[in-house]
Design a protein around this motif. Structure first.
Motif, mmCIF file in Angstrom:
data_model
loop_
_atom_site.group_PDB
_atom_site.id
_atom_site.type_symbol
_atom_site.label_atom_id
_atom_site.label_comp_id
_atom_site.label_asym_id
_atom_site.label_seq_id
_atom_site.Cartn_x
_atom_site.Cartn_y
_atom_site.Cartn_z
ATOM 1 N N ALA A 180 0.820 -1.213 0.000
ATOM 2 C CA ALA A 180 0.000 0.000 0.000
ATOM 3 C C ALA A 180 0.854 1.264 0.000
ATOM 4 C CB ALA A 180 -0.939 -0.011 1.199
ATOM 5 N N VAL A 181 1.844 1.323 0.871
ATOM 6 C CA VAL A 181 2.671 2.526 0.972
ATOM 7 C C VAL A 181 3.470 2.738 -0.311
ATOM 8 C CG1 VAL A 181 4.576 3.609 2.226
ATOM 9 C CG2 VAL A 181 2.819 2.347 3.473
ATOM 10 N N GLU A 182 4.057 1.683 -0.846
ATOM 11 C CA GLU A 182 4.867 1.799 -2.055
ATOM 12 C C GLU A 182 4.014 2.170 -3.265
ATOM 13 O OE1 GLU A 182 7.120 -0.020 0.971
ATOM 14 O OE2 GLU A 182 5.150 -0.578 0.195
ATOM 15 N N ALA A 183 2.793 1.610 -3.346
ATOM 16 C CA ALA A 183 1.909 1.959 -4.455
ATOM 17 C C ALA A 183 1.515 3.428 -4.405
ATOM 18 C CB ALA A 183 0.665 1.065 -4.434
ATOM 19 N N ALA A 184 1.269 3.951 -3.197
ATOM 20 C CA ALA A 184 0.949 5.371 -3.048
ATOM 21 C C ALA A 184 2.135 6.240 -3.453
ATOM 22 C CB ALA A 184 0.536 5.667 -1.609
ATOM 23 N N SER A 185 3.335 5.810 -3.122
ATOM 24 C CA SER A 185 4.530 6.576 -3.501
ATOM 25 C C SER A 185 4.695 6.622 -5.016
ATOM 26 C CB SER A 185 5.776 5.957 -2.860
ATOM 27 O OG SER A 185 5.711 6.025 -1.446
ATOM 28 N N VAL A 186 4.374 5.527 -5.687
ATOM 29 C CA VAL A 186 4.448 5.511 -7.146
ATOM 30 C C VAL A 186 3.436 6.478 -7.746
ATOM 31 C CG1 VAL A 186 4.048 4.091 -9.202
ATOM 32 C CG2 VAL A 186 5.384 3.181 -7.308
ATOM 33 N N SER A 187 2.220 6.488 -7.216
ATOM 34 C CA SER A 187 1.199 7.411 -7.711
ATOM 35 C C SER A 187 1.622 8.863 -7.506
ATOM 36 C CB SER A 187 -0.135 7.137 -7.008
ATOM 37 O OG SER A 187 -0.594 5.823 -7.277
ATOM 38 N N GLN A 188 2.187 9.154 -6.355
ATOM 39 C CA GLN A 188 2.655 10.509 -6.075
ATOM 40 C C GLN A 188 3.789 10.898 -7.028
ATOM 41 O OE1 GLN A 188 4.270 11.014 -2.162
ATOM 42 N NE2 GLN A 188 4.458 13.225 -2.323
ATOM 43 N N ALA A 189 4.718 9.983 -7.267
ATOM 44 C CA ALA A 189 5.833 10.278 -8.158
ATOM 45 C C ALA A 189 5.349 10.511 -9.592
ATOM 46 C CB ALA A 189 6.853 9.136 -8.121
ATOM 47 N N LYS A 190 4.339 9.762 -10.027
ATOM 48 C CA LYS A 190 3.780 9.969 -11.369
ATOM 49 C C LYS A 190 3.134 11.341 -11.485
ATOM 50 C CE LYS A 190 2.896 5.121 -12.598
ATOM 51 N NZ LYS A 190 1.836 4.105 -12.884
ATOM 52 N N ALA A 191 2.420 11.763 -10.459
ATOM 53 C CA ALA A 191 1.784 13.084 -10.484
ATOM 54 C C ALA A 191 2.836 14.196 -10.509
ATOM 55 C CB ALA A 191 0.875 13.244 -9.271
ATOM 56 N N GLN A 192 3.900 14.047 -9.717
ATOM 57 C CA GLN A 192 4.954 15.048 -9.719
ATOM 58 C C GLN A 192 5.667 15.113 -11.066
ATOM 59 O OE1 GLN A 192 7.366 13.878 -6.374
ATOM 60 N NE2 GLN A 192 6.121 14.993 -4.891
ATOM 61 N N LEU A 193 5.854 13.965 -11.703
ATOM 62 C CA LEU A 193 6.481 13.951 -13.020
ATOM 63 C C LEU A 193 5.602 14.657 -14.050
ATOM 64 C CD1 LEU A 193 8.665 13.057 -14.981
ATOM 65 C CD2 LEU A 193 7.490 10.847 -15.191
ATOM 66 N N ALA A 194 4.303 14.401 -14.002
ATOM 67 C CA ALA A 194 3.388 15.065 -14.930
ATOM 68 C C ALA A 194 3.412 16.583 -14.724
ATOM 69 C CB ALA A 194 1.979 14.525 -14.744
ATOM 70 N N GLN A 195 3.494 17.032 -13.477
ATOM 71 C CA GLN A 195 3.536 18.462 -13.182
ATOM 72 C C GLN A 195 4.798 19.111 -13.747
ATOM 73 O OE1 GLN A 195 3.575 19.353 -9.018
ATOM 74 N NE2 GLN A 195 3.531 21.554 -9.293
ATOM 75 N N THR A 196 5.946 18.505 -13.522
ATOM 76 C CA THR A 196 7.196 19.092 -14.008
ATOM 77 C C THR A 196 7.262 19.060 -15.536
ATOM 78 O OG1 THR A 196 8.284 16.927 -13.706
ATOM 79 C CG2 THR A 196 8.451 18.521 -11.910
ATOM 80 N N GLN A 197 6.713 18.015 -16.157
ATOM 81 C CA GLN A 197 6.689 17.963 -17.615
ATOM 82 C C GLN A 197 5.805 19.061 -18.182
ATOM 83 O OE1 GLN A 197 5.478 13.886 -18.215
ATOM 84 N NE2 GLN A 197 7.568 13.195 -18.572
ATOM 85 N N ALA A 198 4.677 19.336 -17.520
ATOM 86 C CA ALA A 198 3.788 20.411 -17.968
ATOM 87 C C ALA A 198 4.475 21.767 -17.835
ATOM 88 C CB ALA A 198 2.496 20.384 -17.167
ATOM 89 N N GLN A 199 5.218 21.973 -16.757
ATOM 90 C CA GLN A 199 5.934 23.230 -16.571
ATOM 91 C C GLN A 199 7.005 23.415 -17.646
ATOM 92 O OE1 GLN A 199 7.329 22.844 -12.554
ATOM 93 N NE2 GLN A 199 5.418 23.582 -11.638
#
Length: 311
Positions: free
Chosen positions: A59-78
């Motif tokens: 559960a914890v690792e899956a949440a970390s992956v989701s968070q990392a994907k969202a952060q990557l999408a944000q930086t790519q958009a910037q």
């Protein structure tokens, strides 16, 4: 010790030596802390490389992956935003302001022409002509300003800003890879083919990082350890093939010597004299082929002959 002592008491002419089968297991450990949620194997199972062994709570690792994907999408958009300049509606607004400035300049040009004609005929003063010229200069400056703003709006971000945004994208990608690796480490697969020798944790138990959960014994990790008297040590060499004899084996199992001890092991208290040399025994390890190792079992007593055929 008993096996070693018996070997040491063998007659000098004996060509078969006592030993036993030993296995070097592969211990598959948990790489992360967590509770075991599933155990896919049982003791004695024959498994192939890549088959699942066990899984831990993710559960914890899956949440970390989701968070990392969202952060990557944000930086790519910037980064994309800096590479394309302002948005089309913003550019359209600047273009409209430029057209308005150009219209005012055109009107000032026409007014200047009329004022020059009137001044020439003496209908208006030179001061009025100066005011019109000043207004035209202002309108021309306004047009230049709007053109500069439009060109700036179409430009991407500054090189330093884009480099910083690219660095953030790289950092986000690395964070995503790290989170993905940690998630994958919560599910362990068999690194080798072999037989499950032991299981140290059950589903529902907590396994700490680095603690073995499953013990595997590959066929290529099965060897035979036997003891040779000092009087026969000179007849052995690394790479030599010997025959392994076991109860129930129809024919000797060939094995290759890989290791010969440089010192006596488990020797009784004897004097180092020519009369008592035959009591010294040396450990020797021989490895059968993986296809033949399946006929042997760790802990099984065997006999080893220098003649592979056993004759």
């Amino acid at each position: 010790m008993l096996v070693a002592c018996l070997s040491g008491c063998q007659p000098a002419g004996e060509t078969r030596f006592q030993g036993y089968v030993e296995g070097e297991p592969v211990l598959v450990a948990a790489q992360q802390n967590g509770q075991l949620t599933s155990l896919a194997v049982q003791r004695g199972d024959a498994i192939q490389t890549g088959m699942p062994l066990f899984s831990q709570d993710q559960a914890v690792e899956a949440a970390s992956v989701s968070q990392a994907k969202a952060q990557l999408a944000q930086t790519q958009a910037q980064l994309s935003n800096l590479a394309t300049g302002k948005r089309p509606p913003e550019i359209a607004a600047i273009e409209a302001q430029l057209k308005d400035a150009e219209a005012r300049r055109k009107l000032s040009v026409e007014q200047l022409a009329r004022q020059q004609a009137l001044v020439a005929k003496g209908f208006v003063s030179a001061e009025s002509l100066d005011q019109v010229r000043t207004q035209l200069a202002r309108d021309q400056a306004g047009v230049a300003q709007m053109r500069a703003q439009l060109a700036t709006a179409r430009l991407p971000g500054r090189a330093d800003e884009r480099a910083g945004a690219q660095a953030q994208v790289s950092a986000s990608q690395a964070a995503l890879e790290q989170s993905t690796i940690k998630l994958e480490q919560k599910s362990q697969r068999a690194p080798v083919s072999g037989q499950v020798q032991d299981i140290f944790y059950r589903a529902g138990e907590w396994a700490a990082a680095g603690q073995p959960v499953v013990s595997l014994l590959p066929a290529e990790n099965i060897k035979v350890r036997f003891f040779v008297p000092e009087t026969r040590l000179g007849a052995l060499r690394a790479g030599q093939t010997v025959g392994i004899h076991c109860d129930g084996c129809e024919a000797p199992v060939p094995a290759v010597i890989r290791f010969i001890s440089a010192s006596a092991e488990y020797t009784p208290p004897v004097l180092y004299s020519e009369k008592n040399r035959h009591r010294l025994v040396y450990l020797v390890e021989a490895w059968p082929q993986p296809k033949d190792a399946a006929r042997l079992h760790p802990g099984q007593p065997v006999g080893v002959s220098l003649n592979v055929s056993g004759q």
